[in-house]
Design a protein around this motif. Structure first.
Motif: not given
Length: 263
Positions: A210-215
């Motif tokens: 989730r954090r990788l996609v957002a970043a």
């Protein structure tokens, strides 16, 4: 209590409980969502299922409540509502636990933000979506102006935000606002099945993903590749990563729920 929460072995079921009012968000519900988000964080849940009781998922802010105030009192009240609602969204976003939303009926205003904020959003094929804000002279809240451009592109986002045109569940799926549409009779079961599958999954890996996609939406490629490399190395060394590989090689289903380190 306008937001119900039930815990079931790592799965948090959250229900908007103002069905008679279209689950319109008043100050009590905004604070209820924040309390629920904090409970989920404290309990380190593995997945969240968000639903709304009644005919509609959420029609947005409670305009009846807002209309009883004016001037500085209204500004102060709306600030309190949005502060609580936005803190809830931040808390859910910071968690490793993925969220599934099941939406039906009318989805408008802040309800659009709640639906868009979920990682997997299932919509009844009879659902309808509208931004609604500028139709009453308001600007967006609940992350709508952040989520919409990322999900559907800036041109489509502005079309929805400025014209307030109502779109069907099928169009919402076509433009990427929701994950998929299902028959109304299947919505509850399909959302529960999806949330349960995520509950059994590798929660820490979900959080990293989730954090990788957002970043990745705003990052340059080089630094983002470095983030991916660090994340996959950490995931591979974790108990969940070792269990996943062992299960694959052993031709069995992985059990990611064993041990606190998989949470």
């Amino acid at each position: 209590m306008s937001v119900g929460i039930e815990m079931d072995d790592g799965l948090a079921r959250l229900t908007l409980r103002r069905g008679e009012a279209g689950n319109a968000i008043d100050l009590d519900m905004a604070r209820g969502l924040l309390d629920a988000a904090r409970t989920c964080a404290a309990e380190r849940v593995r997945a969240v299922l968000l639903t709304g009781e009644g005919k509609s998922f959420c029609v947005g802010g409670d305009l009846g409540e807002f209309s009883r105030l004016s001037g500085a009192a209204l500004e102060k009240h709306l600030t309190a509502v949005t502060d609580a609602l936005h803190d809830a969204l931040r808390t859910f976003a910071a968690s490793d636990a993925p969220m599934v939303a099941a939406v039906q009926g009318a989805v408008a205003g802040a309800g659009l933000g709640l639906a868009a904020s979920a990682d997997v959003t299932l919509a009844a094929d009879t659902a309808s979506f509208t931004a609604a804000y500028t139709g009453i002279g308001y600007s967006p809240d609940a992350g709508v102006s952040w989520f919409l451009p990322r999900l559907v592109g800036p041109k489509r986002a502005l079309d929805l935000l400025l014209t307030n045109r109502r779109i069907t569940g099928a169009e919402a799926a076509d433009i990427g606002l929701v994950s998929r549409v299902v028959a109304p009779a299947r919505l509850t079961a399909e959302a529960a099945r999806t949330a349960e599958a995520l509950r059994r999954g590798p929660t820490a890996a979900f959080g990293a993903t989730r954090r990788l996609v957002a970043a990745g939406l705003t990052a340059d490629l080089g630094p983002h590749l470095d983030r991916e490399a660090r994340a996959i190395a950490a995931a591979a060394a974790s108990d969940a990563g070792q269990e996943g590989v062992a299960a694959f090689l052993g031709k069995r289903a992985p059990d990611f729920t064993r041990g606190a380190s998989n949470s």
